[in-house]
Design an enzyme around this catalytic site. Structure first.
Site, PDB file in Angstrom:
ATOM      1  N   ASP A 184       0.860  -1.191   0.000  1.00  0.00           N
ATOM      2  CA  ASP A 184       0.000   0.000   0.000  1.00  0.00           C
ATOM      3  C   ASP A 184       0.892   1.235   0.000  1.00  0.00           C
ATOM      4  O   ASP A 184       1.540   1.543   0.999  1.00  0.00           O
ATOM      5  CB  ASP A 184      -0.878  -0.038   1.256  1.00  0.00           C
ATOM      6  N   GLU A 210      -1.862  -1.120  -3.674  1.00  0.00           N
ATOM      7  CA  GLU A 210      -2.922  -0.213  -3.220  1.00  0.00           C
ATOM      8  C   GLU A 210      -2.506   1.255  -3.315  1.00  0.00           C
ATOM      9  O   GLU A 210      -1.380   1.609  -2.960  1.00  0.00           O
ATOM     10  CB  GLU A 210      -3.258  -0.569  -1.766  1.00  0.00           C
ATOM     11  N   GLU A 236     -10.567   4.184  -0.529  1.00  0.00           N
ATOM     12  CA  GLU A 236     -10.789   4.619   0.854  1.00  0.00           C
ATOM     13  C   GLU A 236     -11.017   6.123   0.946  1.00  0.00           C
ATOM     14  O   GLU A 236     -11.459   6.609   1.977  1.00  0.00           O
ATOM     15  CB  GLU A 236      -9.635   4.176   1.753  1.00  0.00           C
ATOM     16  N   HIS A 286     -11.868  -1.133   2.531  1.00  0.00           N
ATOM     17  CA  HIS A 286     -10.941  -0.571   3.521  1.00  0.00           C
ATOM     18  C   HIS A 286     -11.619  -0.708   4.874  1.00  0.00           C
ATOM     19  O   HIS A 286     -12.820  -0.510   4.989  1.00  0.00           O
ATOM     20  CB  HIS A 286     -10.722   0.903   3.180  1.00  0.00           C
TER      21      HIS A 286
HETATM   22 CA    CA Z   1      -4.885   1.974   2.429  1.00  0.00          CA
END
Ligand code: CA
Length: 358
Positions: A184, A210, A236, A286
């Site tokens: 991420d 991500e 998110e 998320h």
């Molecule tokens: Ca994240």
């Protein structure tokens, strides 16, 4: 049945729990994203509460529409949707209690009662590769069968891609081919750097990549998604079905990541999921809130036919768990949804809760 009160409380100075009280004695429990707890609690208690009192809690979608459009000019993303989420989750909890059914059954059925979770391990930017690898090792020892490492460069891009690559390599030595490892970037790369990094990660094996580029850089997302084979994820920072429409059409990510405590609760996330299904996108929400948020997320996940990838979990928080009579059991990297309990399947221990909000 009528709503007689709505109350958002700040728990341990950070989490925001919402209770919706009815004239028939049923109480619903929800949670808002804790991004700035005092703002969220104030939004629920002063803006949304008056819109709910006197209304039928079972007319959930109608109430959602009221909560969304009446304060529309206060902003349609961020705090507004996060505040709605807390109430919406509580309304679904009431519907479950009124019918004696768990929420996943109300959503259409339980495709999976046991849900595999991935350990979501943040703080990468402030650690050395060896330090982050040690944390990965601890979580493998705890029984997790999937891992994600998260960077957090504070919305600065391309700060130290070489260190990130070294960290990925160290962690990959531990996860091997057996345990999926995701990365991420937390919006930390320019599109060109994201593509270069992604190719290096792909050479060792990466499960999903991500938020490789900045929030709102839909053109950059599309560039990265086209260049790489690894599934690219984002979502998110999106809140409504209309924002997810744009994320899907313009950013062309492979995995969408709505957050039930941010995007307006069950009522909105299920619409986002339908949109994703229509475009053949994976959905991996998320989720960073370990008790109510996770329970809500897992009821939702259980109700989706194809949500087979592991789900985000930041770990058991004993202090928050102690506020519930029977916290959900987390074992060997899996949650089991208690289908014998109505609604969310979580009840507050009132005495412990009162102490936590004082
Ligand atoms: Ca994240």
């Amino acid at each position: 049945m009528k709503i007689i009160d709505v109350k958002a409380s700040i728990v341990f100075g950070r989490s925001v729990f919402v209770q919706v009280f009815t004239d028939e004695g049923l109480t619903g429990l929800g949670e808002c994203s804790p991004m700035h707890a005092p703002v969220l609690a104030h939004f629920v208690n002063t803006v949304l509460r008056p819109l709910c009192i006197g209304q039928n809690p079972l007319e959930i979608d109608k109430l959602w529409t009221t909560m969304f459009y009446r304060p529309y000019k206060l902003g349609v993303m961020g705090a507004h949707l996060e505040a709605i989420a807390g109430i919406d989750i509580a309304l679904w909890d009431i519907l479950g209690k009124a019918t004696g059914l768990p929420i996943c059954i109300l959503l259409g059925g339980c495709y999976r009662q046991r849900v595999r979770m991935y350990a979501s391990l943040g703080g990468g930017a402030g650690r050395t590769p060896a330090q982050q690898a040690a944390i990965v090792e601890q979580h493998l020892e705890q029984g997790y069968t999937a891992i994600k490492i998260r960077m957090d460069w504070g919305y600065r891009v391309d700060v130290d891609p070489e260190k990130d690559w070294a960290m990925f390599q160290e962690c990959k030595k531990l996860t091997g081919d057996r345990v999926p490892l995701s990365f991420d970037a937390n919006n930390g790369y320019s599109p060109a750097t994201a593509i270069q990094q992604g190719r290096r990660f792909e050479s060792l094996g990466i499960y999903h990549f991500e938020e490789p580029v900045m929030v709102d850089d839909y053109a950059g997302y599309a560039q990265v998604a086209h260049a790489l084979d690894v599934p690219i994820s984002a979502g998110e920072h999106e809140y409504t079905r209309w924002q997810f429409r744009d994320l899907i059409e313009r950013a062309q990510v492979d995995i969408i990541q709505p957050d039930i405590v941010k995007c307006g609760g069950f009522s909105e996330i299920r619409k986002i999921a339908a949109l994703g299904e229509a475009h053949h996108k994976h959905i991996v929400p998320h989720q960073t809130q370990p008790t109510i948020g996770t329970a809500a997320n897992l009821h939702f996940i259980a109700s989706l036919r194809d949500a087979n990838r592991p789900q985000e979990f930041t770990g058991v928080n004993e202090r928050l768990s102690s506020l519930f009579k029977e916290p959900w059991e987390f074992k060997d990297g899996y949650f089991t949804i208690p289908l014998d309990r109505p609604g969310l399947g979580l009840e507050l221990d009132e005495a412990a809760f009162r102490r936590a909000i004082e």
